[in-house]
Write a protein that holds these residues in place. Structure first.
Motif, PDB file in Angstrom:
ATOM      1  N   LEU A 116      37.316  -6.659  44.090  1.00 45.73           N
ATOM      2  CA  LEU A 116      37.346  -6.486  45.538  1.00 45.73           C
ATOM      3  C   LEU A 116      36.919  -7.765  46.248  1.00 45.73           C
ATOM      4  O   LEU A 116      37.567  -8.217  47.194  1.00 45.73           O
ATOM      5  N   ARG A 117      35.843  -8.380  45.780  1.00 44.47           N
ATOM      6  CA  ARG A 117      35.368  -9.633  46.378  1.00 44.47           C
ATOM      7  C   ARG A 117      36.450 -10.712  46.283  1.00 44.47           C
ATOM      8  O   ARG A 117      36.710 -11.437  47.241  1.00 44.47           O
ATOM      9  N   ALA A 126      39.689 -10.348  46.092  1.00 46.92           N
ATOM     10  CA  ALA A 126      40.806 -10.029  46.986  1.00 46.92           C
ATOM     11  C   ALA A 126      40.469 -10.293  48.451  1.00 46.92           C
ATOM     12  O   ALA A 126      41.329 -10.707  49.226  1.00 46.92           O
ATOM     13  N   LEU A 127      39.220 -10.073  48.848  1.00 42.29           N
ATOM     14  CA  LEU A 127      38.835 -10.190  50.252  1.00 42.29           C
ATOM     15  C   LEU A 127      38.452 -11.603  50.700  1.00 42.29           C
ATOM     16  O   LEU A 127      38.672 -11.971  51.847  1.00 42.29           O
ATOM     17  N   GLN A 128      37.879 -12.403  49.811  1.00 41.58           N
ATOM     18  CA  GLN A 128      37.302 -13.674  50.246  1.00 41.58           C
ATOM     19  C   GLN A 128      38.315 -14.687  50.745  1.00 41.58           C
ATOM     20  O   GLN A 128      37.960 -15.605  51.482  1.00 41.58           O
ATOM     21  N   SER A 129      39.574 -14.532  50.420  1.00 38.54           N
ATOM     22  CA  SER A 129      40.583 -15.481  50.895  1.00 38.54           C
ATOM     23  C   SER A 129      41.202 -15.069  52.238  1.00 38.54           C
ATOM     24  O   SER A 129      42.001 -15.818  52.795  1.00 38.54           O
ATOM     25  N   LEU A 130      40.837 -13.912  52.757  1.00 40.97           N
ATOM     26  CA  LEU A 130      41.413 -13.436  54.016  1.00 40.97           C
ATOM     27  C   LEU A 130      40.710 -14.083  55.203  1.00 40.97           C
ATOM     28  O   LEU A 130      39.478 -14.080  55.285  1.00 40.97           O
ATOM     29  N   VAL A 145      38.006 -12.075  57.373  1.00 42.13           N
ATOM     30  CA  VAL A 145      36.766 -11.618  56.749  1.00 42.13           C
ATOM     31  C   VAL A 145      35.670 -12.636  57.024  1.00 42.13           C
ATOM     32  O   VAL A 145      35.803 -13.809  56.718  1.00 42.13           O
ATOM     33  N   ILE A 189      30.825 -10.680  53.140  1.00 43.61           N
ATOM     34  CA  ILE A 189      30.970  -9.609  52.153  1.00 43.61           C
ATOM     35  C   ILE A 189      29.616  -9.408  51.489  1.00 43.61           C
ATOM     36  O   ILE A 189      29.003 -10.370  51.022  1.00 43.61           O
ATOM     37  N   ILE A 205      31.831  -5.125  54.552  1.00 40.44           N
ATOM     38  CA  ILE A 205      32.664  -6.288  54.827  1.00 40.44           C
ATOM     39  C   ILE A 205      32.727  -6.446  56.333  1.00 40.44           C
ATOM     40  O   ILE A 205      33.247  -5.576  57.044  1.00 40.44           O
ATOM     41  N   LEU A 218      34.158  -8.053  59.574  1.00 39.24           N
ATOM     42  CA  LEU A 218      35.431  -8.644  59.987  1.00 39.24           C
ATOM     43  C   LEU A 218      35.300  -9.220  61.389  1.00 39.24           C
ATOM     44  O   LEU A 218      34.350  -8.918  62.105  1.00 39.24           O
ATOM     45  N   LEU A 263      34.118  -2.959  57.655  1.00 38.57           N
ATOM     46  CA  LEU A 263      34.692  -2.067  56.657  1.00 38.57           C
ATOM     47  C   LEU A 263      33.598  -1.726  55.663  1.00 38.57           C
ATOM     48  O   LEU A 263      33.003  -2.618  55.050  1.00 38.57           O
TER      49      LEU A 263
END
Length: 78
Positions: free
Chosen positions: A10-11, A13-17, A20, A23, A37, A39, A45
């Protein structure tokens, strides 16, 4: 799925957005984890994952908050 594997995937997948901001994860015990998370635009989230056994049974929930008010949620029991 192992709790630590869930966190790593999960980390990752999320860290490149770009939307965000942060986290964080908190382990309640060896079978349960809670993620927060943050945002952009005052959205948060919250994710909870609890294993019931090592192979097949789990509970997963997602909650989207805007200014600390729930605006969307999903719970999944397997």
């Amino acid at each position: 799925m192992v709790i630590s594997q869930f966190e790593v995937e999960l980390r990752s997948a999320l860290q490149s957005l770009s939307f965000v901001e942060s986290i964080s994860f908190y382990y309640n015990n060896e079978m349960s984890i809670k993620g927060k998370i943050t945002l952009k635009r005052n959205y948060v989230l919250e994710i909870r994952f609890t294993e019931m056994d090592q192979k097949y049974s789990f509970t997963l929930s997602f909650t989207l908050l805007l200014n600390n008010e729930r605006i969307w949620g999903l719970d999944k029991d397997n």
